[in-house]
Design a protein around this motif. Structure first.
Motif, PDB file in Angstrom:
ATOM      1  N   TYR A  30       0.402   4.513  -2.313  1.00 57.80           N
ATOM      2  CA  TYR A  30      -0.075   5.766  -1.756  1.00 57.80           C
ATOM      3  C   TYR A  30       1.033   6.659  -1.194  1.00 57.80           C
ATOM      4  O   TYR A  30       0.896   7.879  -1.176  1.00 57.80           O
ATOM      5  CB  TYR A  30      -1.086   5.495  -0.629  1.00 57.80           C
ATOM      6  CG  TYR A  30      -2.352   4.827  -1.086  1.00 57.80           C
ATOM      7  CD1 TYR A  30      -3.309   5.533  -1.802  1.00 57.80           C
ATOM      8  CD2 TYR A  30      -2.602   3.489  -0.818  1.00 57.80           C
ATOM      9  CE1 TYR A  30      -4.489   4.924  -2.223  1.00 57.80           C
ATOM     10  CE2 TYR A  30      -3.773   2.874  -1.227  1.00 57.80           C
ATOM     11  CZ  TYR A  30      -4.707   3.608  -1.931  1.00 57.80           C
ATOM     12  OH  TYR A  30      -5.869   3.005  -2.344  1.00 57.80           O
ATOM     13  N   GLU A  62     -15.082   5.182   3.771  1.00 60.36           N
ATOM     14  CA  GLU A  62     -14.927   3.937   3.024  1.00 60.36           C
ATOM     15  C   GLU A  62     -13.582   3.922   2.310  1.00 60.36           C
ATOM     16  O   GLU A  62     -13.201   4.901   1.657  1.00 60.36           O
ATOM     17  CB  GLU A  62     -16.049   3.806   1.989  1.00 60.36           C
ATOM     18  CG  GLU A  62     -15.953   2.551   1.149  1.00 60.36           C
ATOM     19  CD  GLU A  62     -16.991   2.497   0.042  1.00 60.36           C
ATOM     20  OE1 GLU A  62     -16.961   1.555  -0.777  1.00 60.36           O
ATOM     21  OE2 GLU A  62     -17.838   3.424  -0.007  1.00 60.36           O
ATOM     22  N   GLU A  63     -12.857   2.821   2.457  1.00 60.66           N
ATOM     23  CA  GLU A  63     -11.588   2.684   1.737  1.00 60.66           C
ATOM     24  C   GLU A  63     -11.887   2.176   0.333  1.00 60.66           C
ATOM     25  O   GLU A  63     -12.461   1.110   0.152  1.00 60.66           O
ATOM     26  CB  GLU A  63     -10.651   1.720   2.458  1.00 60.66           C
ATOM     27  CG  GLU A  63      -9.272   1.672   1.801  1.00 60.66           C
ATOM     28  CD  GLU A  63      -8.276   0.811   2.560  1.00 60.66           C
ATOM     29  OE1 GLU A  63      -7.107   0.762   2.151  1.00 60.66           O
ATOM     30  OE2 GLU A  63      -8.679   0.189   3.560  1.00 60.66           O
ATOM     31  N   LYS A  66       0.824  -1.204   0.000  1.00 62.13           N
ATOM     32  CA  LYS A  66       0.000   0.000   0.000  1.00 62.13           C
ATOM     33  C   LYS A  66       0.857   1.252   0.000  1.00 62.13           C
ATOM     34  O   LYS A  66       0.514   2.249  -0.642  1.00 62.13           O
ATOM     35  CB  LYS A  66      -0.935  -0.001   1.216  1.00 62.13           C
ATOM     36  CG  LYS A  66      -2.075  -0.992   1.105  1.00 62.13           C
ATOM     37  CD  LYS A  66      -3.065  -0.819   2.226  1.00 62.13           C
ATOM     38  CE  LYS A  66      -4.206  -1.811   2.130  1.00 62.13           C
ATOM     39  NZ  LYS A  66      -5.201  -1.652   3.202  1.00 62.13           N
ATOM     40  N   ARG A  94      -2.286   2.171   6.184  1.00 62.03           N
ATOM     41  CA  ARG A  94      -2.257   3.398   5.393  1.00 62.03           C
ATOM     42  C   ARG A  94      -2.495   4.585   6.299  1.00 62.03           C
ATOM     43  O   ARG A  94      -3.490   4.649   7.017  1.00 62.03           O
ATOM     44  CB  ARG A  94      -3.334   3.342   4.315  1.00 62.03           C
ATOM     45  CG  ARG A  94      -3.326   4.534   3.385  1.00 62.03           C
ATOM     46  CD  ARG A  94      -4.438   4.388   2.341  1.00 62.03           C
ATOM     47  NE  ARG A  94      -4.630   5.619   1.610  1.00 62.03           N
ATOM     48  CZ  ARG A  94      -5.707   5.911   0.891  1.00 62.03           C
ATOM     49  NH1 ARG A  94      -6.683   5.036   0.825  1.00 62.03           N
ATOM     50  NH2 ARG A  94      -5.818   7.054   0.249  1.00 62.03           N
TER      51      ARG A  94
END
Length: 694
Positions: free
Chosen positions: A46, A247-248, A42, A217
């Motif tokens: 990101y 919400e991811e 991740k 994250r």
């Protein structure tokens, strides 16, 4: 390089993973490797500038700088020094060694020393230690003072250098070999650590929970509102509002261009899209922005509205949060909540605001009340939000009281679904007491949060299996472009399939349910039959009252109609309904509507003094009902307009008057979402005209 990025103001997170590989963690190590790999994957998407290091403790070997410098700190190995995230970190996590004795405090000190040497006092608030352990090994006594004193000293250093500690304690079902005294002592010391630092401790019991325990994250909280909570014109509280949950979603995948020369090291490979608007009369002429105007569809027409006109009629809102009133908490159902949850806190540093929020929250909780608010988060916001404020009274003296905010639906947002009552069914179809009890026991068995037990698949520690599988596939594709989608991980599969242990423990309940309900295979009862049973409840209910034999005959007669391929002359409406219900090809719906249109049009065109109007109206009612069921409003509306125009041009106005008397109108938006006709337009279209006076 890391220091340069800090000095340039490029803030990033430095994360150090402290992993326990002692015998008590051996069963969890495969999941620990997956968890840490997901975290790195991740970050590669990101937060590519973040830095990650890996320290193992409980190993047979020793390899760290503190051992060389001052001695001690044995069985602690630096597997990977702190560096910018890359694919090598994922590889390093795939083969975690199995160790012997663990020293939790030694690992924390080694990790803290690595962060201090790497960053010093810079990057405060962005340095994180993540400890994953079973906390079942004894912490050795310090040379001076007590263990509590040593933890206090380490905690002070962590606070001074702006470090955070996140501790995950993984423990499965314990056997008799566990020393409860050591376990309780370690739990107490970890709790002391959390109190003295800005850290937290989370306990998990299953590999599934472990996969969701680590915050993979980092999302910096941002306020969506700063201002006054207006209780009355003369009473306001300064508050800040943050998003509590969100919400991811899947990461935004950008287009990649391979047109840049391979030798160009500075190519961005971005794909840029430009739009050109050209004149209809002259396709070679580009229309500049100042000559363009937005158009909005209104029925068959497009209405142009300029920016100035739009601004004049636009609903203008003013930023603010106002109290509308209070109500009992029991009046607000849980299923009313919409969107994400926000949290209201008092303005930081404002003592009066903190006291006011605390007093209001505690009073609301004592009286079991919630507040209804009208919220406009920013100036000029397109819509007003109505929601409820629920008190969140803190048990921790260091955390002030706050409120949770949930958005409530407007009347247009509520969908009331009506279901037929069981009382309308024949007596032979209703469950008896034994069947009802068996069904109740089965439902209770499947409860994820049974009374007296811990919740299964606790949301805070349950990862999204779809997202985790996506990240895993993305990592594989980065190494092997032709890699296929991998199968779902066994640990993640436990969240999507029934728990075998739960089923085996409750086998008597499942067997009782099976005995209570006789299951018969009926291969002929397809989706078609169920649809017709639903669409013709009145006819079949009468037949159902005649007994089980007639039920079978009714079903059989319906099945025999599934071979209809065209609308005949004997039973056109029944043929039309059967063709609509066919699902062996998507063409049947369009074919049925087209043939029924032709039938109606022929009847109207060939009528003499209105002798066919009755049949045409009956067929038109069936066509309208079918178009509503199949969500084909445009087909019906266009045909009805065309039919009325034809009647006007051929002096058949009496048929249009018959339509009005039968209240056959256009399909509006309330009946079909895709319709462009409002309820008022549908009603006015077929209004009966007053006869003209000669």
């Amino acid at each position: 390089m890391a220091r340069n990025r800090v000095h340039e103001g490029l803030w990033f997170e430095a994360l150090l993973l402290l992993l326990d590989v002692s015998p008590s963690m051996h069963t969890f190590l495969p999941e620990v490797a997956k968890l840490c790999s997901m975290l790195v994957q991740k970050k590669l998407i990101y937060s590519k500038s973040d830095e990650v290091g890996i320290v193992l403790f409980g190993t047979e070997d020793t390899n760290n700088e503190l051992t060389n410098e001052v001695g001690g700190y044995e069985h602690v190995v630096v597997l990977q020094n702190i560096k910018v995230v890359d694919g090598d970190l994922v590889e390093a996590l795939q083969q975690l060694p199995r160790g012997t004795v663990a020293g939790v405090l030694d690992a924390i000190v080694v990790g803290m020393d690595m962060l201090i040497k790497k960053f010093g006092t810079t990057n405060k608030g962005k340095k994180r230690l993540c400890l994953i352990t079973s906390a079942l090994s004894s912490i050795k006594d310090p040379y001076e003072g007590t263990k509590e004193d040593q933890i206090g000293t380490v905690a002070e250093q962590m606070t001074a250098y702006g470090m955070k500690l996140e501790c995950i304690v993984a423990r499965g079902k314990q056997d008799g070999n566990v020393n409860e005294r050591i376990m309780d002592e370690n739990d107490l010391l970890l709790k002391l650590f959390s109190m003295k630092t800005t850290g937290k401790t989370l306990y998990v019991e299953t590999p599934t929970s472990l996969l969701g325990a680590l915050r993979t994250r980092s999302i910096t909280p941002v306020t969506i509102f700063r201002g006054d909570l207006e209780l009355s014109p003369n009473m306001r509280i300064k508050v800040w509002v943050y998003k509590k949950t969100a919400e991811e979603r899947f990461p935004t995948l950008k287009q990649y261009s391979d047109k840049a020369p391979p030798t160009d090291r500075f190519a961005t490979h971005e794909v840029k899209v430009d739009f050109e608007y050209k004149s209809v009369e002259d396709s070679s002429k580009v229309v500049p922005p100042e000559q363009r105007i937005k158009g909005y569809r209104y029925g068959p027409q497009v209405v142009p509205i300029s920016a100035a006109e739009w601004e004049a009629v636009k609903f203008k809102t003013e930023k603010g949060v106002k109290l509308l009133g209070f109500t009992d908490a029991s009046n607000i159902m849980r299923h009313y909540y919409m969107n994400d949850v926000n949290i209201f806190i008092a303005e930081p540093g404002n003592t009066n605001a903190t006291l006011a929020v605390s007093a209001l929250a505690r009073a609301m909780k004592e009286m079991n009340k919630v507040a209804i608010l009208r919220c406009v988060w920013k100036q000029g916001q397109g819509s007003v939000v109505i929601g409820i404020l629920t008190p969140n009274v803190s048990d921790n003296n260091n955390i002030p009281d706050s409120f949770f905010f949930n958005v409530l639906p407007y009347a247009e947002d509520v969908r009331e679904f009506q279901f037929p009552s069981f009382s309308n069914l024949p007596a032979s179809w209703l469950p008896n007491e034994e069947q009802q009890e068996a069904a109740d026991n089965l439902v209770r068995m499947l409860d994820l949060a049974p009374c007296g037990s811990e919740e299964t698949l606790w949301p805070d520690v349950t990862p999204n299996p779809v997202l985790e599988r996506f990240y895993h596939h993305l990592e594989l594709k980065s190494k092997h472009p032709d890699a296929v989608v991998p199968p779902l991980d066994e640990t993640l599969k436990k969240m999507t399939e029934p728990d075998p242990e739960l089923l085996s423990q409750n086998k008597p309940i499942i067997d009782a349910f099976r005995r209570s309900f006789e299951l018969k295979e009926n291969p002929k009862l397809k989706k078609l039959t169920r649809r017709l049973l639903r669409d013709r409840p009145s006819e079949l209910n009468e037949e159902a009252n005649m007994g089980d034999g007639n039920d079978g005959q009714a079903i059989k007669s319906i099945e025999n109609t599934s071979t209809v391929e065209k609308i005949g002359d004997l039973t056109p409406i029944q043929d039309f309904e059967v063709m609509l219900s066919r699902r062996d090809s998507p063409e049947w719906v369009g074919k049925a509507i087209k043939e029924m249109k032709n039938k109606i049009f022929d009847l109207v065109e060939d009528s003499y003094e209105g002798d066919n109007y009755g049949k045409a109206l009956e067929y038109l009612v069936a066509l309208r009902k079918g178009c509503v069921l199949e969500q084909e409003p445009k087909q019906f509306n266009d045909f009805l307009r065309h039919l009325c125009k034809f009647c006007e041009n051929h002096n058949l106005n009496s048929f249009c008057e018959s339509l009005a008397s039968k209240e056959i109108m256009l399909i509006n938006k309330t009946e079909a979402e895709d319709s462009e006709v409002t309820e008022d337009e549908a009603r006015s279209f077929m209004e009966k005209k007053e006869p003209k006076l000669e």
